[in-house]
Design an enzyme around this catalytic site. Structure first.
Site, PDB file in Angstrom:
ATOM      1  N   CYS A   1       0.842  -1.185  -0.153  1.00  0.00           N
ATOM      2  CA  CYS A   1      -0.062  -0.095   0.240  1.00  0.00           C
ATOM      3  C   CYS A   1       0.970   1.181   0.300  1.00  0.00           C
ATOM      4  CB  CYS A   1      -0.930   0.096   0.962  1.00  0.00           C
ATOM      5  SG  CYS A   1      -2.308   1.392   1.160  1.00  0.00           S
TER       6      CYS A   1
ATOM      7  N   ASP B   1      -3.818   1.742  10.594  1.00  0.00           N
ATOM      8  CA  ASP B   1      -5.033   2.138  10.267  1.00  0.00           C
ATOM      9  C   ASP B   1      -5.172   2.665  11.885  1.00  0.00           C
ATOM     10  OD1 ASP B   1      -4.782   2.773   7.116  1.00  0.00           O
ATOM     11  OD2 ASP B   1      -5.922   3.991   7.606  1.00  0.00           O
TER      12      ASP B   1
HETATM   13  C1  RUB Z   1      -4.483   3.225   3.601  1.00  0.00           C
HETATM   14  C2  RUB Z   1      -3.172   2.497   4.050  1.00  0.00           C
HETATM   15  C3  RUB Z   1      -1.674   2.871   4.622  1.00  0.00           C
HETATM   16  C4  RUB Z   1      -1.998   3.582   6.492  1.00  0.00           C
HETATM   17  C5  RUB Z   1      -0.970   3.777   6.851  1.00  0.00           C
HETATM   18  O1  RUB Z   1      -5.163   3.046   3.517  1.00  0.00           O
HETATM   19  O2  RUB Z   1      -3.245   1.420   4.661  1.00  0.00           O
HETATM   20  O3  RUB Z   1      -0.670   1.358   4.998  1.00  0.00           O
HETATM   21  O4  RUB Z   1      -3.188   4.270   6.262  1.00  0.00           O
HETATM   22  O5  RUB Z   1      -0.899   5.186   6.503  1.00  0.00           O
HETATM   23  P1  RUB Z   1      -6.481   4.026   2.805  1.00  0.00           P
HETATM   24  P2  RUB Z   1       0.338   6.182   6.726  1.00  0.00           P
HETATM   25  O6  RUB Z   1      -5.318   3.493   0.762  1.00  0.00           O
HETATM   26  O7  RUB Z   1      -7.666   2.644   2.008  1.00  0.00           O
HETATM   27  O8  RUB Z   1      -5.990   4.956   3.266  1.00  0.00           O
HETATM   28  O9  RUB Z   1       1.298   5.981   7.971  1.00  0.00           O
HETATM   29  O10 RUB Z   1       0.576   7.238   6.083  1.00  0.00           O
HETATM   30  O11 RUB Z   1      -0.565   7.295   8.554  1.00  0.00           O
END
Ligand code: RUB
Length: 329
Positions: A133, A202
């Site tokens: 991701c 998340d």
């Molecule tokens: C994004 C996702 C990321 C976390 C952490 O999912 O799973 O790994 O949110 O991101 P989506 P960060 O694209 O569905 O929002 O480290 O930028 O908080």
């Protein structure tokens, strides 16, 4: 209550995923709350706080899984309510809301910078990393390590159905890091080449489980089988207080059309499509969580939560939670 145009645009951006990733979601929601506080024309304290609470509820409904969002909103609302209970004037309460929002927003920057510095120490010359991701915390770690002169390469999963892996691949390649984009289904095929898995979060639950993009748990399982270490990068505002009293983190289920268009689905006949956006990786499959306060094993999550809340017993938390909900009504 109608939100100021700028704030409702932010809410819509979060809902439609123009703004995405747990850090940006929280930061943007808190920014929307700050705009509401700045622009409110309420003439008395009760109306002002009710307007903020109503905006908070609206923002909370935009995306359900990123715990950073309710935590960010709570951060502001707690200070607002404390100022109100302390007998502050309307203007002082407004200033408190604006200042608290700014503090949270600034914290999202300092936290990933710190995570970058702390996490970079775990990357060694010659490492082959794998990520899934698009996580700003993970990118911060890799960028910091690379800028410090550590040489490594990264496998990035494409991350179906919305292909956020491409964003990560582009960001890393832009820095000069060697990147290989792979199918989500190929993680076990490549796992024997990998030294460390590095993913974002998340939410982190009280028992140290990790909620992250769908597929993370499968990746962690493949890593576990191959004896590859799994690191999660998570700011402490992603730790879920509700899980201390047994609540589960809600897993967002998105529209089936992200998986297959109705046009392509129709010829398949009576086929149902499911599209959960996140999954839960048990703490046994995570070696370390990298926070801005330091690195800890998943079982350290409880300590972070106790620290955040300043509460220890489930009874105290129950009281805290009930109060929080009342405050937001
Ligand atoms: C994004 C996702 C990321 C976390 C952490 O999912 O799973 O790994 O949110 O991101 P989506 P960060 O694209 O569905 O929002 O480290 O930028 O908080």
């Amino acid at each position: 209550m109608t939100l100021p145009a700028q704030a409702s645009r932010i809410a819509e951006d979060i809902r439609s995923m123009r703004v995405r990733g747990a850090r940006l979601i929280a930061r943007s929601a808190v920014e929307a709350l700050q705009i509401v506080a700045r622009n409110s024309s309420a003439g008395d304290i009760t109306t002002f706080v009710a307007e903020l609470a109503s905006a908070a509820r609206f923002l909370l409904q935009t995306r359900p899984t990123a715990v950073s969002l309710p935590n960010g909103i709570r951060f502001v609302m707690h200070r607002v309510n404390r100022a109100k209970e302390g007998g502050a004037s309307l203007e002082t309460i407004r200033a408190t809301a604006v200042k608290a929002a700014q503090e949270f927003i600034d914290n999202t920057d300092t936290a990933i910078q710190r995570i970058g510095e702390i996490g970079a120490r775990r990357i060694r010359d010659g490492d082959v990393l794998l990520t899934h991701c698009n996580s700003s915390a993970v990118i911060s770690i890799m960028k910091t390590a690379w800028n410090q002169g550590t040489k490594f390469e990264v496998y990035v999963t494409e991350t179906r159905p919305r292909f956020q892996g491409r964003i990560t691949a582009k960001a890393l390649a832009g820095i000069g890091i060697p990147v290989t984009l792979i199918l989500d289904d190929a993680v076990r095929y490549f796992m024997h080449d990998v030294d460390k898995v590095l993913v974002g979060a998340d939410a982190v639950t009280a028992n140290g489980a990790l909620v992250n993009k769908i597929g993370t748990s499968l990746l962690a399982l493949a890593a576990h089988e191959a004896n590859v270490r799994v690191f999660a990068a998570a700011e402490t505002y992603k730790f879920s207080p509700e899980t201390m009293i047994g609540e589960l983190v809600t897993i967002e289920e998105r529209d089936p059309s992200e998986v297959i268009s109705s046009h392509e689905l129709r010829p398949l006949g009576a086929v149902k499509v499911r599209n959960p956006s996140f999954d839960v990786t048990p703490p046994e499959f995570i070696d370390l969580i990298i926070t801005e306060q330091g690195i800890m094993p998943p079982l350290g999550a409880m300590l972070i939560l106790e620290d955040i809340l300043g509460v220890i017993t489930p009874e105290e938390l129950q009281e805290y939670q009930t109060k929080t909900l009342q405050e937001q009504d």
